[in-house]
Design an enzyme around this catalytic site. Structure first.
Site, PDB file in Angstrom:
ATOM      1  N   GLY A  16      -4.699  -8.396   8.353  1.00  0.00           N
ATOM      2  CA  GLY A  16      -4.635  -7.083   8.648  1.00  0.00           C
ATOM      3  C   GLY A  16      -5.818  -6.460   9.384  1.00  0.00           C
ATOM      4  O   GLY A  16      -6.524  -6.377   8.243  1.00  0.00           O
ATOM      5  N   ARG A  87      -3.006 -13.926  10.257  1.00  0.00           N
ATOM      6  CA  ARG A  87      -2.870 -14.251   8.763  1.00  0.00           C
ATOM      7  C   ARG A  87      -2.318 -15.423   8.919  1.00  0.00           C
ATOM      8  O   ARG A  87      -1.821 -15.667   8.870  1.00  0.00           O
ATOM      9  CB  ARG A  87      -1.749 -13.064   7.983  1.00  0.00           C
ATOM     10  CG  ARG A  87      -1.579 -11.699   8.264  1.00  0.00           C
ATOM     11  CD  ARG A  87      -0.376 -11.356   7.843  1.00  0.00           C
ATOM     12  NE  ARG A  87      -0.873  -9.987   7.801  1.00  0.00           N
ATOM     13  CZ  ARG A  87      -1.322  -8.624   6.841  1.00  0.00           C
ATOM     14  NH1 ARG A  87      -2.492  -9.375   5.820  1.00  0.00           N
ATOM     15  NH2 ARG A  87      -1.762  -8.289   7.045  1.00  0.00           N
ATOM     16  N   GLY A 134      -9.826  -9.821   3.376  1.00  0.00           N
ATOM     17  CA  GLY A 134      -9.514  -9.594   2.079  1.00  0.00           C
ATOM     18  C   GLY A 134      -9.603 -11.237   1.404  1.00  0.00           C
ATOM     19  O   GLY A 134     -10.173 -11.930   1.939  1.00  0.00           O
ATOM     20  N   ASP A 159      -6.314  -2.023   0.814  1.00  0.00           N
ATOM     21  CA  ASP A 159      -5.465  -2.264  -0.521  1.00  0.00           C
ATOM     22  C   ASP A 159      -6.874  -2.242  -1.482  1.00  0.00           C
ATOM     23  O   ASP A 159      -6.127  -1.538  -2.650  1.00  0.00           O
ATOM     24  CB  ASP A 159      -4.699  -3.088  -0.786  1.00  0.00           C
ATOM     25  CG  ASP A 159      -3.668  -3.300   0.093  1.00  0.00           C
ATOM     26  OD1 ASP A 159      -3.494  -2.663   0.770  1.00  0.00           O
ATOM     27  OD2 ASP A 159      -2.578  -4.639  -0.535  1.00  0.00           O
ATOM     28  N   ARG A 194      12.601  19.615  -0.496  1.00  0.00           N
ATOM     29  CA  ARG A 194      13.345  18.653  -0.665  1.00  0.00           C
ATOM     30  C   ARG A 194      11.744  18.030  -1.464  1.00  0.00           C
ATOM     31  O   ARG A 194      10.636  18.657  -1.843  1.00  0.00           O
ATOM     32  CB  ARG A 194      13.100  17.947   1.045  1.00  0.00           C
ATOM     33  CG  ARG A 194      14.437  18.692   1.702  1.00  0.00           C
ATOM     34  CD  ARG A 194      14.394  18.061   2.386  1.00  0.00           C
ATOM     35  NE  ARG A 194      15.724  18.169   3.565  1.00  0.00           N
ATOM     36  CZ  ARG A 194      16.057  17.855   5.112  1.00  0.00           C
ATOM     37  NH1 ARG A 194      15.260  17.145   5.280  1.00  0.00           N
ATOM     38  NH2 ARG A 194      17.116  18.283   5.534  1.00  0.00           N
ATOM     39  N   GLY A 202      -0.242  -1.545  -0.650  1.00  0.00           N
ATOM     40  CA  GLY A 202      -0.251  -2.198  -2.301  1.00  0.00           C
ATOM     41  C   GLY A 202       0.181  -3.153  -2.806  1.00  0.00           C
ATOM     42  O   GLY A 202       1.370  -2.502  -3.476  1.00  0.00           O
ATOM     43  N   ARG A 203       0.471  -4.265  -2.106  1.00  0.00           N
ATOM     44  CA  ARG A 203       1.222  -5.319  -2.839  1.00  0.00           C
ATOM     45  C   ARG A 203       1.190  -5.898  -4.091  1.00  0.00           C
ATOM     46  O   ARG A 203       1.923  -4.784  -5.223  1.00  0.00           O
ATOM     47  CB  ARG A 203       0.453  -7.193  -1.707  1.00  0.00           C
ATOM     48  CG  ARG A 203       1.296  -7.793  -2.027  1.00  0.00           C
ATOM     49  CD  ARG A 203       1.364  -9.094  -1.527  1.00  0.00           C
ATOM     50  NE  ARG A 203       1.595  -8.957   0.306  1.00  0.00           N
ATOM     51  CZ  ARG A 203       3.020  -9.204  -0.049  1.00  0.00           C
ATOM     52  NH1 ARG A 203       3.349  -9.716  -0.595  1.00  0.00           N
ATOM     53  NH2 ARG A 203       3.033  -9.325   1.420  1.00  0.00           N
ATOM     54  N   GLU A 255       3.463  -0.220  -2.480  1.00  0.00           N
ATOM     55  CA  GLU A 255       4.753  -1.223  -1.375  1.00  0.00           C
ATOM     56  C   GLU A 255       5.522  -2.056  -2.605  1.00  0.00           C
ATOM     57  O   GLU A 255       6.377  -2.264  -2.302  1.00  0.00           O
ATOM     58  CB  GLU A 255       4.776  -1.926  -0.209  1.00  0.00           C
ATOM     59  CG  GLU A 255       3.064  -2.447  -0.045  1.00  0.00           C
ATOM     60  CD  GLU A 255       2.514  -3.027   1.271  1.00  0.00           C
ATOM     61  OE1 GLU A 255       3.229  -3.288   2.126  1.00  0.00           O
ATOM     62  OE2 GLU A 255       1.573  -3.588   1.056  1.00  0.00           O
TER      63      GLU A 255
END
Length: 404
Positions: A16, A87, A134, A159, A194, A202-203, A255
Site C-alpha cells: 500500500g 501487492r 511492509g 500499521d 451520538r 490495522g489488520r 479493521e
C-alpha cells in the site's frame, strides 16, 4: 587502463502507498547519483521486477526508468509513490497475472516467477536492490537475499507492525491524520449527541488505533490483539457520553478487530497474492450493535450513530514531519551500508536510534501474519478498552512500537 563500471542500485516500492515513500526515493537517488552510482527505479513493486522483458532494450521497458536529480527533486514533498506500487508476490503469481512474454513458460494456476525476477535483476545489472515496503514486500526481499541478490530493505507500513524496527514509514502521518479527522468529526457527533465510530487500519496489530487514542482521538479503542465484548463496549460508551458535556463519545475500531466468539469482517472473499482478503466493515457492525444495545444502558433510550471508515484519507496527501525526516535518514542509511559492501539488512530505528538489522527479522508466524503486535499486558486495558498510561519510563518515543 580499464574503466571501472559504475555500480547500479535499483529501488522499488511495494504494498500500500503511504506518505513518506517519495522522500525515501528522493533521498536515496540524490545521494547515490552524487556519489557516482547509477539508479534505476522499478515501477509497480515486485510486479515490475517480473514484468521487465529482457529481450527489449532498456529504453523500451515499461517497468523501469533511470533516476536522476531532475526526476526526483520535487517529489519529496508529495504523498504516494512516484514509482507506483502493487501487492504482488513474485513466487506466488496466478496464471492470469503472469506477464505476457512469460506465459509460454509458466502455465500453472500458481507460479513461482523468482527465476524471471533473478534474470531481470541480472539484465538491469543491479549491484544492490532497495525494496521499500511492509512485511509482505520485504519477506520476498528476504527470499531474493537467500538467492544471492544484495538487498538493503527500508520498512514501510501505516500499521506500524514491521518486525525489527520501532518506526515504519507512513505510520506518523497515519496517526496524525487519524487524530485530525477524528477531531473534525467531533462537531457532528456533539451536535447530535451520538456515538462516533471510526474504523481505522490495522489488520493484525492495533498500533494505528491505540496510539491515536493515546493522543486524545477517542475515548475507547478495540484492537486485533484482544477480542472485545460488544455489550461491555456499549456500557463504556454510554458512560463516556454521559460524562461528556457535549453528550457524545468516540471509539476507534481496528479493521482487524474481532468480537468475542466472532471473526474478522471482510469486504469480499477475494484475496491478493499474499493470501489476504480485504478487511472492511467491522466499524459498521460495531455501530449497529452499539445502537441496538444502547437502550439497555441508557434508560431505555436508543443512541444514534455516526459511522465513518477513515480508510484512504489517512494514507493520502503529503507526509508529515516525521515521514519527511525518517525516510530521508533511511535512504541515506541504506547508502551507508552499500558503501560498506553490506547487504541482507533492513535499516531501522532501535532504542530510539538509527540502526540496521538482518532482513531475516521480517518474518511471519505460522498463519502468515506479522509477529509484531501490541503488548496487550503492558499497553492495553482489556477491561476499559483504552491505553494504559502508567510505567512508560524507558519506552520509545511512540511508546508501544518496540519489538517485545
Amino acid at each position: 587502463m580499464t574503466t571501472q563500471r559504475k555500480k547500479t542500485i535499483g529501488i522499488l516500492t511495494g504494498g500500500g502507498d503511504v506518505p513518506g515513500l517519495n522522500p525515501a526515493i528522493r533521498a536515496t537517488t540524490l545521494r547515490a547519483v552524487r556519489e557516482g552510482y547509477r539508479v534505476i527505479g522499478i515501477k509497480n513493486g515486485w510486479k515490475g521486477v517480473i514484468s521487465i522483458d529482457p529481450s527489449k532494450p532498456f529504453e523500451e521497458q515499461e517497468y523501469c526508468i533511470e533516476l536522476n536529480e531532475k526526476a526526483v527533486t520535487r517529489i519529496g514533498r508529495t504523498g504516494g509513490t512516484f514509482l507506483h506500487s502493487s501487492r504482488t508476490k513474485a513466487d506466488k503469481v496466478a496464471l492470469k497475472d503472469v506477464p505476457e512474454h512469460l506465459k509460454g513458460e509458466y502455465k500453472d494456476e500458481i507460479n513461482d516467477l523468482t527465476p524471471a525476477a533473478l534474470e531481470n535483476i541480472k539484465y538491469l545489472g543491479l549491484d544492490y536492490l532497495i525494496p521499500v515496503g511492509g512485511d509482505d514486500t520485504l519477506s520476498y526481499g528476504f527470499r531474493l537475499h537467500k538467492e544471492g541478490v544484495k538487498i538493503i530493505a527500508i520498512p514501510k507500513t501505516m500499521d506500524g507492525d514491521v518486525p525489527g524496527t520501532e518506526y515504519c514509514i507512513g505510520f506518523s502521518t497515519c496517526v496524525t491524520r487519524t487524530i485530525e479527522l477524528t477531531h473534525e468529526l467531533r462537531t457532528c457527533a456533539g451536535s447530535h449527541e451520538r456515538f462516533l465510530v471510526l474504523e481505522v487500519f490495522g489488520r493484525n496489530a492495533g498500533f494505528s488505533a491505540l496510539l491515536p487514542t493515546v493522543g486524545g482521538a477517542a475515548d475507547r479503542c478495540v484492537i486485533p490483539e484482544h477480542p472485545f465484548d460488544m455489550e461491555h463496549l456499549t456500557a463504556l460508551m454510554v458512560e463516556d457520553r454521559n460524562n461528556n458535556p457535549s453528550k457524545y463519545s468516540v471509539v476507534l475500531v481496528s479493521e482487524g478487530a474481532k468480537m468475542i466468539g466472532g471473526t474478522e469482517v471482510f469486504e469480499s472473499e477475494e484475496t491478493d497474492s499474499f493470501g489476504h482478503k480485504k478487511l472492511g466493515g467491522i466499524g459498521e457492525v460495531v455501530g449497529s450493535r452499539l445502537k441496538k444495545y444502547s437502550p439497555k444502558f441508557n434508560n431505555g433510550k436508543e443512541i444514534n450513530i455516526i459511522n465513518q471508515k477513515l480508510g484512504y484519507l489517512v494514507r493520502s496527501g503529503q507526509p508529515d514531519a516525521l515521514d519527511s525526516i525518517v525516510p530521508t535518514a533511511y535512504g541515506n542509511l541504506a547508502l551507508d551500508l552499500i558503501a560498506q559492501g553490506i547487504s541482507g539488512q533492513m535499516v531501522c530505528i532501535r532504542d530510539g536510534k538509527y540502526d540496521h538489522v538482518s532482513i531475516e527479522a521480517v518474518r511471519k508466524d505460522e498463519k502468515g501474519e506479522s509477529i509484531k503486535k501490541v503488548n496487550v499486558a503492558k499497553f492495553y486495558d482489556t477491561n476499559r478498552y483504552r491505553p494504559i498510561y502508567q510505567n512508560l519510563m524507558g519506552d520509545p518515543l511512540l511508546i508501544m512500537t518496540r519489538d517485545e
